[in-house]
Design an enzyme around this catalytic site. Sequence first.
Site, short mmCIF file in Angstrom:
data_model
loop_
_atom_site.label_atom_id
_atom_site.label_comp_id
_atom_site.label_asym_id
_atom_site.label_seq_id
_atom_site.Cartn_x
_atom_site.Cartn_y
_atom_site.Cartn_z
N HIS A 295 0.86 -1.19 0.00
CA HIS A 295 0.00 0.00 0.00
C HIS A 295 0.89 1.24 0.00
CE1 HIS A 295 -3.23 2.67 0.63
NE2 HIS A 295 -3.68 2.30 1.81
N HIS B 113 -2.34 -1.52 -10.01
CA HIS B 113 -3.28 -0.90 -9.07
C HIS B 113 -4.54 -1.73 -9.04
CE1 HIS B 113 -5.76 2.16 -7.14
NE2 HIS B 113 -4.63 2.69 -6.74
N ASP C 60 2.80 6.12 -6.88
CA ASP C 60 4.09 6.03 -6.19
C ASP C 60 5.28 6.05 -7.14
OD1 ASP C 60 3.14 5.80 -3.53
OD2 ASP C 60 2.46 3.78 -3.98
N1 COA Z 1 4.76 -5.94 -11.53
C1 COA Z 1 4.65 -7.06 -12.27
N2 COA Z 1 3.52 -7.73 -12.44
C2 COA Z 1 2.43 -7.24 -11.84
C3 COA Z 1 2.46 -6.07 -11.08
C4 COA Z 1 3.69 -5.41 -10.92
N3 COA Z 1 3.79 -4.31 -10.18
N4 COA Z 1 1.23 -5.82 -10.60
C5 COA Z 1 0.43 -6.81 -11.05
N5 COA Z 1 1.17 -7.67 -11.79
C6 COA Z 1 0.68 -8.89 -12.47
C7 COA Z 1 0.01 -9.81 -11.47
O1 COA Z 1 0.96 -10.68 -10.90
C8 COA Z 1 -0.99 -10.51 -12.34
O2 COA Z 1 -0.28 -11.47 -13.11
P1 COA Z 1 -0.97 -12.86 -13.56
O3 COA Z 1 -2.15 -12.46 -14.41
O4 COA Z 1 0.09 -13.55 -14.33
O5 COA Z 1 -1.37 -13.53 -12.29
C9 COA Z 1 -1.44 -9.44 -13.32
O6 COA Z 1 -0.34 -8.50 -13.36
C10 COA Z 1 -2.69 -8.72 -12.94
O7 COA Z 1 -2.56 -8.21 -11.62
P2 COA Z 1 -3.76 -7.41 -10.98
O8 COA Z 1 -4.85 -8.37 -10.64
O9 COA Z 1 -4.09 -6.29 -11.88
O10 COA Z 1 -3.07 -6.81 -9.69
P3 COA Z 1 -3.66 -6.88 -8.24
O11 COA Z 1 -4.95 -6.14 -8.22
O12 COA Z 1 -3.61 -8.29 -7.77
O13 COA Z 1 -2.55 -6.10 -7.40
C11 COA Z 1 -1.26 -4.34 -6.61
C12 COA Z 1 -2.53 -4.69 -7.34
C13 COA Z 1 -1.19 -2.83 -6.45
C14 COA Z 1 -1.24 -4.99 -5.21
C15 COA Z 1 -0.07 -4.86 -7.44
O14 COA Z 1 -0.14 -4.31 -8.72
C16 COA Z 1 1.27 -4.58 -6.80
O15 COA Z 1 1.69 -5.30 -5.89
N6 COA Z 1 2.01 -3.54 -7.29
C17 COA Z 1 3.31 -3.20 -6.77
C18 COA Z 1 3.16 -2.43 -5.46
C19 COA Z 1 2.69 -1.02 -5.66
O16 COA Z 1 3.18 -0.31 -6.52
N7 COA Z 1 1.73 -0.62 -4.81
C20 COA Z 1 1.20 0.73 -4.81
C21 COA Z 1 -0.21 0.73 -5.26
S1 COA Z 1 -0.79 2.43 -5.40
#
Ligand code: COA
Length: 314
Positions: free
Chosen positions: A192, A231, A284
């Site tokens: 987060h 996101h 971020d």
């Molecule tokens: N880097 C690489 N791959 C990513 C990714 C990232 N930052 N974010 C999502 N993915 C991948 C997931 O692993 C998933 O892959 P799959 O289809 O092979 O399983 C796919 O993209 C879809 O993911 P999604 O369902 O859209 O993401 P989420 O809703 O589960 O997670 C977050 C959202 C924010 C938790 C996630 O994107 C994340 O951990 N981001 C990095 C941390 C971050 O920047 N947080 C700040 C948020 S404001």
Amino acid sequence: LVYRGYNIHDLAQNASFEETCYLLLHGALPTRDQLEWFERDLRFARAIPPTVIDIIDHVKAAHPMDILRTAVSATVALDESSHEATGEVALPVARRLIAQVATIVATMHRLRAGLDPVPPRHDLTHAANFLYMMFGTEPSPEHAKIIDLDLVLHAEHSSNASTFAARVAAGTAADIGSAIVAAIATLKGPLHGGAAEAVQKTVEEIGDPERAVAYIKERIEAGEKVMGFGHRVYKTDDPRAKELRGVARDLGHKMGNDRWFQILQEIERAMEPYRPKGIYPNVDFYAGAVYSLLGIPEEQFIPMFAVGRMPGWA
Ligand code: COA
């Protein structure tokens, strides 16, 4: 992204953090008189009790979010008028906490650095006073404006994880201080609030724009997530990243550091193949570079997020 009916880009261009706070707390933008009263109220609520400064000093070796959570908890515990769970009580407490959280964050930064806390000034905006309390010198109007914009962009994001936690606490008829503490606890998580710090660490580790693409490829192949991307809500450009992209570019250029922005651009390029999955830069991604260019240490990035999100939680 809409706050109380206003598009975030309109607010980013036209509203101060104080106006945005008023909008979020009261549901409408303030008139000139209302804003004057509101700003005055925030300015004179900035000081934190000496006991809270002592508590921060005692726990200053802890994680900054643990310090912030403890200090906010102590602030509300000491404020006997804050404990009732009614709207009438919550609104003035919200104003006080919006003002005081900025002071708590600056105080913790000073004490951790072995410096004396800088008492707040009443003649500066929330953003300018925050930088003043952090560094002990009045910031340039340009730097104050950048922090003001950053706070506006972080101010609200509907039922994100930390706000959801606050709502659970508030939904049990706990007081607003307890709800804010629950939100701060939740913001601490690296998925987060922690992403800006992780992005800046990545940028520094990459070091050279030419290394960025290979570095990201390696991370993805190792099954790691790239911080600052993705996101739960946006499966397209995060509007806040759009606002901060230009700020990071221009500020870096003015400060003689184009390298960080170039590395960020290269990371974006390396992540282009993942756009069909809905993976775009989030708020971020550029925030870390902006904070670092302004001299805010990485460990204070999540507390900075809390300073901005206060009115949204409230
Ligand atoms: N880097 C690489 N791959 C990513 C990714 C990232 N930052 N974010 C999502 N993915 C991948 C997931 O692993 C998933 O892959 P799959 O289809 O092979 O399983 C796919 O993209 C879809 O993911 P999604 O369902 O859209 O993401 P989420 O809703 O589960 O997670 C977050 C959202 C924010 C938790 C996630 O994107 C994340 O951990 N981001 C990095 C941390 C971050 O920047 N947080 C700040 C948020 S404001």
